[in-house]
Design a protein around this motif. Sequence first.
Motif, short mmCIF file in Angstrom:
data_model
loop_
_atom_site.label_atom_id
_atom_site.label_comp_id
_atom_site.label_asym_id
_atom_site.label_seq_id
_atom_site.Cartn_x
_atom_site.Cartn_y
_atom_site.Cartn_z
N GLY A 43 4.25 3.26 7.92
CA GLY A 43 5.02 2.68 7.08
C GLY A 43 6.40 3.10 9.05
O GLY A 43 6.69 4.46 8.42
N THR A 44 7.58 2.26 8.56
CA THR A 44 8.57 3.26 9.30
C THR A 44 10.02 2.76 8.20
O THR A 44 9.61 2.38 6.92
CB THR A 44 8.82 1.87 10.67
OG1 THR A 44 9.18 0.98 10.56
CG2 THR A 44 8.00 2.99 11.41
N MET B 282 -1.32 -5.11 8.60
CA MET B 282 -2.26 -4.75 9.62
C MET B 282 -1.41 -3.69 10.39
O MET B 282 -0.51 -3.72 11.54
CB MET B 282 -1.58 -5.68 11.09
CG MET B 282 -3.05 -5.92 12.11
SD MET B 282 -2.91 -7.52 13.13
CE MET B 282 -2.29 -6.52 14.18
N PRO B 283 -1.70 -2.61 9.66
CA PRO B 283 -0.93 -1.33 10.17
C PRO B 283 -1.77 -0.81 11.38
O PRO B 283 -0.84 -0.26 12.20
CB PRO B 283 -0.85 -0.37 9.17
CG PRO B 283 -2.29 -0.44 8.14
CD PRO B 283 -2.48 -2.16 8.58
N LYS C 11 9.79 -5.01 6.77
CA LYS C 11 8.41 -5.10 6.97
C LYS C 11 7.15 -4.29 6.65
O LYS C 11 6.42 -4.88 6.67
CB LYS C 11 8.48 -6.24 8.36
CG LYS C 11 9.23 -4.66 9.46
CD LYS C 11 8.89 -4.46 10.74
CE LYS C 11 8.74 -3.11 11.53
NZ LYS C 11 8.78 -3.46 12.83
N CYS C 12 7.68 -3.03 6.47
CA CYS C 12 6.09 -1.84 6.24
C CYS C 12 5.99 -2.25 4.68
O CYS C 12 4.63 -1.94 4.27
CB CYS C 12 6.64 -1.13 6.35
SG CYS C 12 7.56 -0.74 8.03
N ARG D 53 1.24 -1.28 -0.06
CA ARG D 53 -0.15 -0.18 -0.07
C ARG D 53 1.04 1.38 -0.01
O ARG D 53 2.11 1.40 0.67
CB ARG D 53 -0.71 -0.04 1.08
CG ARG D 53 -0.24 -0.04 2.11
CD ARG D 53 -0.75 0.66 3.93
NE ARG D 53 0.33 0.09 4.96
CZ ARG D 53 0.30 1.13 5.91
NH1 ARG D 53 -0.81 2.05 6.09
NH2 ARG D 53 1.36 0.71 6.84
N LYS E 219 2.39 0.55 17.37
CA LYS E 219 2.04 0.51 16.56
C LYS E 219 1.27 -1.02 16.15
O LYS E 219 1.56 -1.81 16.67
CB LYS E 219 3.17 0.57 15.51
CG LYS E 219 4.50 1.83 15.60
CD LYS E 219 5.16 1.74 14.56
CE LYS E 219 6.17 0.98 14.68
NZ LYS E 219 7.07 0.92 15.76
N GLY E 220 0.73 -1.87 14.40
CA GLY E 220 0.38 -2.67 14.57
C GLY E 220 0.93 -3.93 14.55
O GLY E 220 1.18 -5.36 15.44
N CYS E 221 2.23 -3.56 14.29
CA CYS E 221 3.50 -5.00 14.85
C CYS E 221 3.97 -4.86 16.40
O CYS E 221 4.04 -6.59 16.36
CB CYS E 221 4.47 -4.80 13.61
SG CYS E 221 5.44 -3.15 13.75
N CYS F 273 3.61 -5.25 5.02
CA CYS F 273 2.79 -5.54 5.86
C CYS F 273 0.99 -4.71 6.29
O CYS F 273 0.70 -3.89 4.98
CB CYS F 273 3.15 -4.07 6.82
SG CYS F 273 2.14 -3.29 8.63
N CYS G 25 -0.81 2.94 12.01
CA CYS G 25 1.17 3.37 11.21
C CYS G 25 1.04 3.42 9.93
O CYS G 25 -0.20 2.84 9.69
CB CYS G 25 1.89 2.28 12.08
SG CYS G 25 3.24 1.89 10.85
S1 SF4 Z 1 3.79 -0.38 8.65
FE1 SF4 Z 1 3.09 -2.54 10.20
S2 SF4 Z 1 5.47 -3.40 9.84
FE2 SF4 Z 1 6.11 -1.63 9.47
S3 SF4 Z 1 6.11 -0.47 11.12
FE3 SF4 Z 1 4.14 0.10 10.82
S4 SF4 Z 1 2.96 -1.90 11.46
FE4 SF4 Z 1 5.11 -1.67 11.31
#
Ligand code: SF4
Lengths: 349, 508
Positions: B287-288, B341-342, B335-336, B156, B257-259, B339, B285
Amino acid sequence: MTICFLATEGLVPWLAKLAQNYRVFAPRREGKAIIFRPWKEGDKAPVPLKATVAPKGVMFPACETLVSYKTTKDPQQLDKVSLTLKAPVKAEPTVLFGCRSCDARGFVALDKAYLGGKFKDPYYEARRNATLIITHTCDNPTPTCFCTWVNGGPASPEGSDVLMTAVQGGYVLEGISQKGNDLLAGSGLPDGSDKLNEARALRTEAAKRVTPRKDLSKAAERLKARFTDMDFWIAQTAKCLSCGACTFMCPTCQCFNITDEGDPASEQGGQRLRSWDYCMSPMFTREASGHNPRMVKAARMRNRVSHKYWYSTEYSPDGRFSCTGCGRCIAQCPVSLDIREIVVKAIEE
Amino acid sequence: MSVLTGKELRIVGFLCNWCSYGGADTAGVARATQPTDLRIIRVPCSGRVNPLFPLKALLSGADGVLVSGCHPRDCHYSAGNFYARRRLELLKEFLPIIGINPDRFEYTWVSASEGQRWQQVVTAFTDRIHKLGPAPRFKDAEPIYDLPGALTSLVRPLDCGGNPALDELKQQIRDALADGHLHCVVGWQQGYDPIHATPLHMRKPEDVDRLIWGPFNIHSTANMITQLIKEAQDAAMVGVKRGDPIPPAKKVGVVVKGCDSKGLVELLQEKLIDRNAVEIFAMGCNGTVSTDRILAKIGNTAARVSAVSGKGDTLTVTADGTEYTMSMNDIAQDKCRACKMPSAKVYDHFAGEPVTVAEDAVPEPAAIMAYLDSLTLDQRMGFWKGQMERCIRCHACRNACPMCVCREVCVADSREPHWVTQDDTVTNKFFFQLIHALHLAGRCTGCGECNRACPVGIPVGALKMQTGRIVQRLFDGYQPGTDADAIPPFLGYEVEEKNIPEHHIERA
Ligand code: SF4
Ligand code: SF4
Ligand code: SF4
Ligand code: SF4
């Protein structure tokens, strides 16, 4: 003082020549990391950057055999067992190429632990004597570098045998110790005196790029006063994961563990190993009874910081810190814990 | 094949006391001819066979390992072999990622009366190992030091513009702290420069001012939760005398965050934390990032960053007086990129609107897995050899893992059992990673913290991803940490396993 000039394209051939007589360690890239590895003819030019892990393993390996032992049963009389012990102290002639000033100064701090006092460590001593250190003066200090805060600098000669500075078209090599001067004198490289001023100017420029210096002269005194201030240590340590990254990366962390591994009655025998240990681990001080005088991580962090900026100033004849400001423990810490912040706060607050 | 030909291979057998060991005995009493390569270790039950036993044997020079127990539904202890079946199937499918041919490992079922079947099993397995020949060794593998740099596509669009609900989140935390029922709240603050955040422990309402939310909040906040709960319990006990009632501990607050929330949910699933012991503050979230990728974009690992600002997908970084713009597509963490499940699903407070990803979006497989899949078995062995050579055994990978709750009593530090020694050989160092991976099977939420924490950049997370892929296939897409009521797959079993065949040796 012998000063030579080494042209950029002459670097690899010169290393190849050194590799004929020495075991050469030089930094190379592996994934995102820069690691000191044995350099052999045919390898690429070393990476001119600060290594991820300090090169202390060249003198003080992550793991080494102190003694190997083996038991043998007398076939005529089975209850008679003989024991053979071997404690090989070997050190091949070695060149440590391309470390930084903070790395070379690290060995000066290690010397205190391994060569100072009544007992010298024969394993360390042999390697130390057999090793020649060619330091690449630093031209790109990172945001975590703070060598100038702890009385060093990107071109500090302390601990080095040769200083090497990148200039236009090559490197200026400057003999520091007798060993280093001898090496250069016999190297057949052209004189580089005319380039020394250029090298010096570049070093001064680099020193200016180190994070502006903070005064740490009160560190020992203030840490001493803070020893019982557990609230301070708990607050500073809350995010620490108690891993070994900071200590294992560090050019001056010197602690080890000794274990017996293997079966003395087996074909391979047993080995008494010395391996790196780390004061940030709860196991470090856990006693056989189960009691642990440094039960909480705050007490362990207090030890690491105090050792570097207080205890070492008391046990070193020249009152030096056992931190060379390389910044690895900051840059490589998984939670970006900043040892500078702790020391500065300890002084200020 | 026999001793006489001088061509025996090293095959280790783990046989359960009640069935297969009896079966082997029956075969012996009946004087059934059998190959002699097998060295038998008797265990009380196939359920006793920790998958690390066969793995240790294979890493230490065994050419093949066979596990045999009672037939399913026939276990002397009712269910031991049901648990064994799941674990051993996992192990078998795990082996290829580390460069070991899965045919070198087998598990099967032989009852005490089945002397003849035992004879067939041993003969078939020994034949199979002889066809494969002596096992390749790590020490002989050609090391691979490089790592794939490929970036996978984003599932996304990611955004580094910050979250407008941050003030709402801050207020929720301030209110909760002011109420006095919290020990502390874990979040993030800016670290030593603008591209490095660092965990923040908020204890007083004014600490909340420092809270940040955005692309640099890379650390898992679930990681320290068990430690903090213990800390809160200890704090509650201060001044309590023997015989006094035990006072309730304060709750530990955590911003997720989701993770991060997946880590908490997995801990809840395993009953390692109590839902009432935590207060969860969640926000969506977007993204990181990977700081390594940012520095690579700048082209200088020594870059001095003085400012950052994010707008939509674009991050502007000011380093050494120059402005660099980069897209999240180039700098987001792996991972983002995948991802789904944010936003946390289990929480006490949610600030702003949850961020969601289309249900049917299919993430591209991780680059490291695609790379490992493209290698031969020998190359994979060489890959791990090359990577593990630089491991310094700092155990940051373990300590950064939210699911590694043993910490101070980890088997890596234990002399009894003595799984790993202090020797720094590649296989010894690697064995710790295999312990970590297998202990994470069916539990790893894919937070990637082990990879991120490794100071020398060893992609140890790939080992856990391999267990994740197996678990998804065996257990119908099961994802750890997404459902607080689900039983983790290796804590349970089905009498009839849908995706695990029952008699493996026949497929030889
Ligand atoms: S996008 Fe998903 S995996 Fe990446 S930091 Fe945010 S919740 Fe965690
Ligand atoms: S300060 Fe950082 S590197 Fe050191 S033990 Fe703590 S988390 Fe690990
Ligand atoms: S304490 Fe940190 S900055 Fe100082 S020498 Fe060690 S690793 Fe470098
Ligand atoms: S974090 Fe990296 S270097 Fe440290 S033990 Fe784990 S794999 Fe080895």
